[in-house]
Design an enzyme around this catalytic site. Structure first.
Site, PDB file in Angstrom:
ATOM      1  CB  CYS A   1     107.581  47.852 109.935  1.00  0.00           C
ATOM      2  SG  CYS A   1     106.191  48.276 109.808  1.00  0.00           S
TER       3      CYS A   1
ATOM      4  CG  HIS B   1     108.152  51.486 112.994  1.00  0.00           C
ATOM      5  ND1 HIS B   1     108.777  50.481 114.393  1.00  0.00           N
ATOM      6  CD2 HIS B   1     107.625  50.295 112.084  1.00  0.00           C
ATOM      7  CE1 HIS B   1     108.397  49.988 113.102  1.00  0.00           C
ATOM      8  NE2 HIS B   1     107.772  48.463 112.190  1.00  0.00           N
TER       9      HIS B   1
END
Length: 418
Positions: A343, A325
């Site tokens: 992440c 992301h």
């Protein structure tokens, strides 16, 4: 001259022997020249042949040679849906019995080939119906994912309406679940648990493939109280082979399409205590906006590690919350340090490009992280992290059995003639 009425025409058999001339022979008595005779009196069935009577689908089909002067040479049994019944013929040709179950409430056509003591061929054809199962318990199958186009890493799934634990019953179910790929990509089912199976080839699916799933389980006996139910066929296709490889030690992601590099970008991955999982993951979905909270991964609200952030261009790879992301707050660390909570973070521009160029089923691989390896099943699709040998062990049909080499491999390994 043999004047048996079973011989309907003569023939000329040409035989070529090394160093010899062509020789012709007459057709008198030659079994190859004979039309099959009616073998109705030579064989018997344990299935009713009269109208209105129905066979018990729970019983194996048996065919016996009644004439001591003849033997059974071949049997084919197929129902109206095109499902063949596997069987075994005794070495002396006196008995054939089915080795796969019959379907309930189905019509079968059985063709039996015989030969008499002189080698003349005979044939008997029988059609019969099977009855309905006495139990109402039905095992339905739901294939996944939904119809559409996916990346080459997308496993095929089958969800059962009831649990199946017994290995023999699992083999019945697994044998009935069909997966066909064009171009061809042979694979194996793997039992994730008592109600869920995943199917994948040894390597990834071919790019541009059409994959069709279907079931022959309907009406088949699985156990004394459970019979196969319906399953809606499913077709999916694959796009290009897209794989994004993130090196956690160099803090860099490289994206490949059909084996060629198409982009490369700096990233940050999980910091100590929150290391990103190693291994191959499959894109589960894409979300333009996600509100990410530390509490969702067990971080206490108000602690030093707590966070509550709006996140854009989020591509999900685990159900527990691992994404690729946009992370504009960490641009200064991207390419240099790992500062995320697990992440893969990148600039907004790079995250938007990634979001726009991957689809569900594409591959995201992480290497050189200090994190654990991606779980095979409980947190998304980590199927590809199992070796092929381990994957085959999860099948009721191939578990514990050596892999049979393909025909072309056998030919390649065969010694050359001297």
């Amino acid at each position: 001259m043999n004047t048996s009425p079973r011989i309907v025409a003569g023939c000329t058999l040409l035989v070529m022997a090394l160093g010899s001339a062509l020789a012709a022979c007459g057709g008198d008595g030659n079994p190859l020249s004979e039309a099959p005779y009616d073998a109705a009196d030579q064989v018997s069935f344990n299935a009713p042949e009269g109208d209105g009577e129905k066979a018990d689908p729970a019983r194996p089909l048996e065919i016996t040679a009644e004439d001591s002067d003849g033997r059974i040479t071949d049997v084919t049994a197929v129902d109206a849906a095109g499902r063949h019944v596997a069987g075994e013929l005794s070495a002396d040709g006196t008995r054939w019995h089915s080795t796969s179950p019959l379907a309930a409430d189905a019509r079968y056509t059985v063709r039996v080939s015989t030969e008499d003591e002189g080698g003349a061929p005979g044939r008997k054809v029988v059609t019969f119906d099977t009855g309905k199962p006495l139990t109402k318990q039905r095992l339905d199958v739901t294939f996944g994912p939904k119809a559409g186009k996916y990346g080459v890493g997308q496993p095929v799934t089958a969800e059962l309406s009831r649990p199946v634990k017994d290995p023999a019953q699992r083999a019945v179910v697994e044998r009935a679940l069909k997966v066909r790929s064009t171009p061809s990509a042979d694979g194996v089912w793997h039992w994730v648990d008592d109600k869920n199976l995943h199917y994948r080839p040894k390597d990834f699916w071919p790019a541009g493939a059409t994959i069709r799933m279907s079931s022959n389980l309907e009406g088949i006996k699985v156990s004394d109280r459970l019979w196969g139910g319906r399953a809606k066929p499913l077709t999916i296709t694959t796009g290009d082979r897209v794989m994004a490889v993130t090196d956690a030690s160099s803090h860099w992601m490289t994206v490949y399409k059909n084996g060629k590099e198409i982009n490369s970008m700096p990233v940050t991955t999980g910091k100590p205590g929150f290391e990103t999982r190693n291994g191959v993951k499959v894109v589960l979905g894409k979300e333009y906006y996600v509100r990410m909270r530390g509490t969702s991964i067990g971080i206490a609200e108000g602690s030093a590690e707590s966070y509550d952030l709006p996140v854009y261009y989020a591509t999900r790879v685990t159900w527990s919350g691992e994404y690729v992301h946009a992370a504009p707050w960490s641009v200064g660390s991207q390419g240099y340090d790992n500062v995320s909570h697990g992440c893969v973070g990148m600039s907004t521009a790079n995250a938007e490009w990634f979001f726009d160029n991957v689809r569900e089923g594409d591959l995201v691989k992480v290497v050189n992280s200090y994190g654990d390896t991606m779980e095979p099943f409980s947190n998304g699709f980590g199927d590809w992290n199992l070796t092929w040998a381990k994957w085959r062990e999860g099948s009721a049909l191939t578990g514990g059995k050596p892999e049979t080499p393909k025909a072309e491999e056998t030919a390649r390994l065969r010694p050359a003639a001297v």
